[in-house]
Enzyme design. Sequence first.
Site, PDB file in Angstrom:
ATOM      1  N   ASP A 187       0.776  -1.276  -0.004  1.00  0.00           N
ATOM      2  CA  ASP A 187       0.152   0.009  -0.160  1.00  0.00           C
ATOM      3  C   ASP A 187       0.941   1.237  -0.068  1.00  0.00           C
ATOM      4  O   ASP A 187       1.451   1.580   0.989  1.00  0.00           O
ATOM      5  CB  ASP A 187      -0.835   0.078   1.170  1.00  0.00           C
ATOM      6  CG  ASP A 187      -1.747   1.415   1.503  1.00  0.00           C
ATOM      7  OD1 ASP A 187      -2.239   1.759   0.304  1.00  0.00           O
ATOM      8  OD2 ASP A 187      -1.959   1.395   2.437  1.00  0.00           O
ATOM      9  N   ASP A 231      -2.226   5.873  -5.369  1.00  0.00           N
ATOM     10  CA  ASP A 231      -2.456   4.914  -4.193  1.00  0.00           C
ATOM     11  C   ASP A 231      -2.733   3.475  -4.492  1.00  0.00           C
ATOM     12  O   ASP A 231      -4.020   3.091  -4.952  1.00  0.00           O
ATOM     13  CB  ASP A 231      -3.548   5.529  -3.406  1.00  0.00           C
ATOM     14  CG  ASP A 231      -3.782   4.729  -2.031  1.00  0.00           C
ATOM     15  OD1 ASP A 231      -2.845   3.918  -1.737  1.00  0.00           O
ATOM     16  OD2 ASP A 231      -4.290   5.380  -0.865  1.00  0.00           O
TER      17      ASP A 231
END
Length: 395
Positions: free
Chosen positions: A104, A285
Amino acid sequence: MLRNQTSLSIWSQERSMKWLVLLGLVAFSECIVKMPLRRVKTMRKNPSGKNMMNNFLKEHAYRLSQISFRGLNLTHPLSNYIDMLYTGNITIGTPPQKFQVIFDTGSSDLWVPSNFCTSPACSTQARFRYRQSSTFWLTNRTFCITYGSGGLKGVVAHDTVRIGNLVSTDQPFGLTLKEYGFENIPFDGVLGLNYPNISFSGAVPIFDKLKNEGAILEPVFAFYFSKDEQEGSVVMFGGVDHRYYEGELNWVPLTKAGDWIVRLDRISIGRKVIACSGDCEAVVDTGTAFIGGPRKLVKKIQKLIGARRRGNKYTISCSKINTLPSVTFTINGINYPMPGPAYILKDDAGRCSTTFQENRVRLSTESWLLGNVFLRVYLSVFDRGNDRIGLAPAV
């Protein structure tokens, strides 16, 4: 004769140089640590988990970690999670214990469940058994991370963490004692790849530790999300394999060092600017499934492409996918078009929905989230050494 000898010598030198360049490229490619991201079994195909999956997608459709918008190389395999999120395997401890995590770029902490976690979410996850590791030691620090629909609490520990051939000894990481909002989700934890300044636990992120110890060739990592649902997706550490993209990388400076945020020039359909006509920004992201934006502007896009709201989704006739207009994101003067098939997802029931989602947090600056739907079309390179992101069309 002398001229011929000179020509032969030059030819020989050029040939030798070509071999050296070729060998150098091969050596560089071998230095990149590639970890495959493979697809996991989705709850969407499990009738008993269908409602939970829908709830999870509704709550986690934006950024994986609900962080506010602050104004040797490795390729690791990733798994495609319900066509949107990707996971890969790491190990922790001695002997190693395996965990499936989300890589992430929206967060900085590494965490996995501990065997002391009694929350319902932990019962379906692999849990770290510290007594079985000879290299484990515990600190007196605690941490808490809040997510869109829940969160977790835990303690900070140290142990050996492996990502493929990369090894980080005495790596600080989080062990959860309580989790809520992650019930029946097919991954065990999260490996954050953002800057250390946004760490909730205060621990040194694993990428920073590897970088500081010289374990990787260059301070970069890259993501390639394959269009194949089953295999082919990878995360690369220490460099990028040029076979995963076409043309040249376009480098985009960050708005400021400390978060993977870039300036977004505009969003358009055809020649018409439909959003971001002024100053706005975008978070790149990998922990986000969709493309997120301000409610009013997202609704405008849904209307322009002919999507209709049904419950918490915007749906469209599957027969129209190939006729939908491209939505173009202009970043640092370069156009990045998203064709219709790229921003539409088709579920197992044959229904098609858009991947544009409304941000839950209202901000003074117009902000967008470019998640994995966008990153499937464009390979992304995250360059910590120069505080920039590289984008290029994925193969």
